[in-house]
Write a protein that holds these residues in place. Sequence first.
Motif, PDB file in Angstrom:
ATOM      1  N   GLU A   1       6.196  -1.917   7.075  1.00 19.19           N
ATOM      2  CA  GLU A   1       6.774  -3.106   6.439  1.00 19.19           C
ATOM      3  C   GLU A   1       6.047  -3.495   5.159  1.00 19.19           C
ATOM      4  OE1 GLU A   1       6.437  -5.656   9.766  1.00 19.19           O
ATOM      5  OE2 GLU A   1       8.008  -4.595  10.882  1.00 19.19           O
ATOM      6  N   ASN A   2       4.762  -3.170   5.081  1.00 15.84           N
ATOM      7  CA  ASN A   2       3.979  -3.540   3.904  1.00 15.84           C
ATOM      8  C   ASN A   2       3.695  -2.346   2.995  1.00 15.84           C
ATOM      9  OD1 ASN A   2       3.250  -6.507   4.217  1.00 15.84           O
ATOM     10  ND2 ASN A   2       2.766  -5.698   6.236  1.00 15.84           N
ATOM     11  N   ALA A   3       4.478  -1.283   3.171  1.00 14.06           N
ATOM     12  CA  ALA A   3       4.288  -0.084   2.351  1.00 14.06           C
ATOM     13  C   ALA A   3       5.183  -0.129   1.120  1.00 14.06           C
ATOM     14  CB  ALA A   3       4.592   1.170   3.167  1.00 14.06           C
ATOM     15  N   ALA A   4       4.607   0.206  -0.027  1.00 14.12           N
ATOM     16  CA  ALA A   4       5.407   0.394  -1.230  1.00 14.12           C
ATOM     17  C   ALA A   4       6.070   1.765  -1.197  1.00 14.12           C
ATOM     18  CB  ALA A   4       4.526   0.263  -2.468  1.00 14.12           C
ATOM     19  N   VAL A   5       5.401   2.709  -0.542  1.00 18.05           N
ATOM     20  CA  VAL A   5       5.935   4.058  -0.396  1.00 18.05           C
ATOM     21  C   VAL A   5       5.233   4.708   0.795  1.00 18.05           C
ATOM     22  CG1 VAL A   5       4.225   5.023  -2.001  1.00 18.05           C
ATOM     23  CG2 VAL A   5       6.350   6.261  -1.613  1.00 18.05           C
ATOM     24  N   VAL A   6       5.949   5.560   1.525  1.00 18.86           N
ATOM     25  CA  VAL A   6       5.387   6.272   2.669  1.00 18.86           C
ATOM     26  C   VAL A   6       5.344   7.763   2.345  1.00 18.86           C
ATOM     27  CG1 VAL A   6       5.617   6.824   5.118  1.00 18.86           C
ATOM     28  CG2 VAL A   6       6.280   4.563   4.290  1.00 18.86           C
ATOM     29  N   LEU A   7       4.160   8.354   2.483  1.00 20.39           N
ATOM     30  CA  LEU A   7       4.001   9.791   2.288  1.00 20.39           C
ATOM     31  C   LEU A   7       4.127  10.481   3.645  1.00 20.39           C
ATOM     32  CD1 LEU A   7       0.976   9.891  -0.210  1.00 20.39           C
ATOM     33  CD2 LEU A   7       3.406   9.464  -0.671  1.00 20.39           C
ATOM     34  N   ILE A   8       5.163  11.290   3.811  1.00 19.62           N
ATOM     35  CA  ILE A   8       5.438  11.982   5.069  1.00 19.62           C
ATOM     36  C   ILE A   8       4.768  13.343   5.033  1.00 19.62           C
ATOM     37  CG2 ILE A   8       7.241  12.917   6.562  1.00 19.62           C
ATOM     38  CD1 ILE A   8       7.276   9.903   6.380  1.00 19.62           C
TER      39      ILE A   8
ATOM     40  N   ALA B   1      -9.364   6.795  -5.313  1.00 18.92           N
ATOM     41  CA  ALA B   1     -10.110   6.975  -6.561  1.00 18.92           C
ATOM     42  C   ALA B   1      -9.238   6.666  -7.780  1.00 18.92           C
ATOM     43  CB  ALA B   1     -10.645   8.405  -6.653  1.00 18.92           C
ATOM     44  N   LYS B   2      -7.912   6.756  -7.599  1.00 19.78           N
ATOM     45  CA  LYS B   2      -6.980   6.451  -8.690  1.00 19.78           C
ATOM     46  C   LYS B   2      -6.526   4.997  -8.677  1.00 19.78           C
ATOM     47  CE  LYS B   2      -6.453  10.610 -10.572  1.00 19.78           C
ATOM     48  NZ  LYS B   2      -6.747  10.873 -12.002  1.00 19.78           N
ATOM     49  N   GLY B   3      -7.118   4.200  -7.773  1.00 12.75           N
ATOM     50  CA  GLY B   3      -6.805   2.774  -7.753  1.00 12.75           C
ATOM     51  C   GLY B   3      -5.722   2.352  -6.792  1.00 12.75           C
ATOM     52  N   TYR B   4      -5.319   3.254  -5.875  1.00 14.53           N
ATOM     53  CA  TYR B   4      -4.278   2.900  -4.926  1.00 14.53           C
ATOM     54  C   TYR B   4      -4.864   2.249  -3.676  1.00 14.53           C
ATOM     55  CZ  TYR B   4      -1.036   5.772  -7.633  1.00 14.53           C
ATOM     56  OH  TYR B   4      -0.253   6.284  -8.638  1.00 14.53           O
ATOM     57  N   LYS B   5      -4.103   1.342  -3.115  1.00 11.21           N
ATOM     58  CA  LYS B   5      -4.422   0.783  -1.802  1.00 11.21           C
ATOM     59  C   LYS B   5      -3.724   1.675  -0.773  1.00 11.21           C
ATOM     60  CE  LYS B   5      -3.903  -3.472   0.920  1.00 11.21           C
ATOM     61  NZ  LYS B   5      -3.290  -4.827   0.930  1.00 11.21           N
ATOM     62  N   VAL B   6      -4.500   2.290   0.128  1.00 11.72           N
ATOM     63  CA  VAL B   6      -3.949   3.303   1.031  1.00 11.72           C
ATOM     64  C   VAL B   6      -4.117   2.869   2.483  1.00 11.72           C
ATOM     65  CG1 VAL B   6      -3.998   5.738   1.708  1.00 11.72           C
ATOM     66  CG2 VAL B   6      -4.551   5.096  -0.658  1.00 11.72           C
TER      67      VAL B   6
ATOM     68  N   HIS C   1       0.813  -1.212   0.000  1.00 13.94           N
ATOM     69  CA  HIS C   1       0.000   0.000   0.000  1.00 13.94           C
ATOM     70  C   HIS C   1       0.852   1.269   0.000  1.00 13.94           C
ATOM     71  CE1 HIS C   1       0.287  -1.276   4.406  1.00 13.94           C
ATOM     72  NE2 HIS C   1       1.085  -0.242   4.304  1.00 13.94           N
ATOM     73  N   VAL C   2       0.143   2.363  -0.182  1.00 14.53           N
ATOM     74  CA  VAL C   2       0.708   3.693   0.060  1.00 14.53           C
ATOM     75  C   VAL C   2       0.362   4.033   1.502  1.00 14.53           C
ATOM     76  CG1 VAL C   2       0.614   6.136  -0.546  1.00 14.53           C
ATOM     77  CG2 VAL C   2       0.410   4.395  -2.343  1.00 14.53           C
ATOM     78  N   MET C   3       1.372   4.336   2.312  1.00 13.23           N
ATOM     79  CA  MET C   3       1.135   4.669   3.722  1.00 13.23           C
ATOM     80  C   MET C   3       1.172   6.177   3.906  1.00 13.23           C
ATOM     81  SD  MET C   3       3.363   3.604   7.082  1.00 13.23           S
ATOM     82  CE  MET C   3       2.973   4.313   8.700  1.00 13.23           C
ATOM     83  N   LEU C   4       0.187   6.693   4.642  1.00 13.11           N
ATOM     84  CA  LEU C   4       0.145   8.112   4.987  1.00 13.11           C
ATOM     85  C   LEU C   4       0.591   8.281   6.442  1.00 13.11           C
ATOM     86  CD1 LEU C   4      -3.199   8.962   3.210  1.00 13.11           C
ATOM     87  CD2 LEU C   4      -1.033  10.124   2.749  1.00 13.11           C
ATOM     88  N   SER C   5       1.714   8.930   6.638  1.00 10.88           N
ATOM     89  CA  SER C   5       2.239   9.188   7.975  1.00 10.88           C
ATOM     90  C   SER C   5       2.004  10.668   8.280  1.00 10.88           C
ATOM     91  CB  SER C   5       3.740   8.863   8.014  1.00 10.88           C
ATOM     92  OG  SER C   5       4.303   9.223   9.262  1.00 10.88           O
TER      93      SER C   5
ATOM     94  N   GLY D   1       1.917   0.632  -4.971  1.00 14.06           N
ATOM     95  CA  GLY D   1       0.738   0.590  -4.118  1.00 14.06           C
ATOM     96  C   GLY D   1      -0.581   0.542  -4.856  1.00 14.06           C
ATOM     97  N   LYS D   2      -0.564   0.277  -6.160  1.00 13.12           N
ATOM     98  CA  LYS D   2      -1.809   0.246  -6.918  1.00 13.12           C
ATOM     99  C   LYS D   2      -2.447  -1.137  -6.877  1.00 13.12           C
ATOM    100  CE  LYS D   2      -2.541   3.814 -10.321  1.00 13.12           C
ATOM    101  NZ  LYS D   2      -2.807   4.101 -11.740  1.00 13.12           N
ATOM    102  N   HIS D   3      -3.791  -1.155  -6.795  1.00 18.27           N
ATOM    103  CA  HIS D   3      -4.523  -2.402  -6.901  1.00 18.27           C
ATOM    104  C   HIS D   3      -4.276  -2.994  -8.277  1.00 18.27           C
ATOM    105  CE1 HIS D   3      -6.742  -2.330  -3.169  1.00 18.27           C
ATOM    106  NE2 HIS D   3      -7.037  -1.062  -3.360  1.00 18.27           N
TER     107      HIS D   3
END
Length: 442
Positions: free
Chosen positions: A258-265, A233-238, A211-215, A339-341
Amino acid sequence: MLNMSKFSSVRPFFSENNAIGSLIPYLKSASDVFKTETTLTLAYVIDEENLGIMADRSVIRKIIEVFTGAVDDEAKRCRGFSATELAMGVERLAVNDTPGDDNKLALVAEGVLPPLFQLMTEGDEEEQLHAIRAISQLAFHPSNKEKIRPVFPQLRRFKSSGNPDIAAAASGALWQLQDAESRQKKLSRLPNVTSNRGGAGAGRKGRSVRHVMLSYQWDNQKTVKKIKTALEAKGYKVWMDIDGMGGSTLEAMAGAVENAAVVLICMSRKYKESANCRRECAYATKRKTDIIPLKMEDKYEPDGWLGITVGEDLYFNFDDKESFDDVMLRLVKEIGERGKHGAPGHDVTKKRSLYGWTQEDIRAWAEENKLEGDLEKLEPEDLDFLRKMKKEAPAEFYKSIEDDLGLRSIASKRKFCVALKKSDAFRKDKFVVKGSSTCQLI
């Protein structure tokens, strides 16, 4: 001014009106009250340009002297200051630190731990809470961990406290002191779990959609929810903590990283000041997970540990200066397929380097050559770099394989050098494409 400085929304006005410059001379005041109030105020509002002032040992010694007096006092007060507000001041001195975290070392070196330990043991719940939070901040410096170790048993007891704030603070301190490292070691022993750039910990098979993680810090939840909705809405798992995770906060955070493809800080002043946010960011950095910084606050520029973490990375501005939709378009482009479905989990063990190897190939190469040392640290690109280093800077090469890979004996170094020399032949054997007249690096 001290009471005003405790509100984050007010702090930018101190810088804008040169209040910091006006306060600094009072650090040299003959009055202990003025000196203490000035130090505590600056601990909340100091800017990056003046951070070194707060690392002055004489300033730190004065705060610890007053703090110790308050802790020893039956009423928990000294020179008009309560033990609680002084513990909060110690925490702030540790948070608003120099890039090298000098305050954390200086506070411990000058004797702040004994009164903190005493307050944590003898104080009321509010005093205990702020003592534990201060200890937790000091634990971010690795050199302080051993000195805090004597209170591990008390912290474990506080982890089960009926007061959720105390339990959370104790859990955070324990995570910083030992749990994060223990978890990382445990994960490193799992098959096919690595921590390379691109996101780690996808699991044993490494094929799940990550997923994409929001920190973020809770004050920015409204905007962060909007970002989450737009990404979905763009198909990402968040992944985003919306309701709070209770006693399992740190385990849930660790699993999310650990399961994040990318972390948004989601950067803000309060994000930088939050111990929990720092743990999330530090764990993502330790695991070499991709990080994309988002700016959430107009008048805040990342400083201290957060400034070091994001460095010169370009950030995406969500502080209302630009159109939300325009910024989202650029952010989605930056995230790409991560992180996309529908996109398979990025298996870093299968990712080929420019050198043409994978982590699996390194393991096979090490096993075939019966190599010793901590070779799990090696990334595929490192082998090519080591080959060049051996040729161009042999002294640095041998020092590196000894210090970084643990190859201390002559035999272990000899075997590694022989295997490194044969690595080209090993590579060619691995990557011959059947039916082709040439060798191809896949």
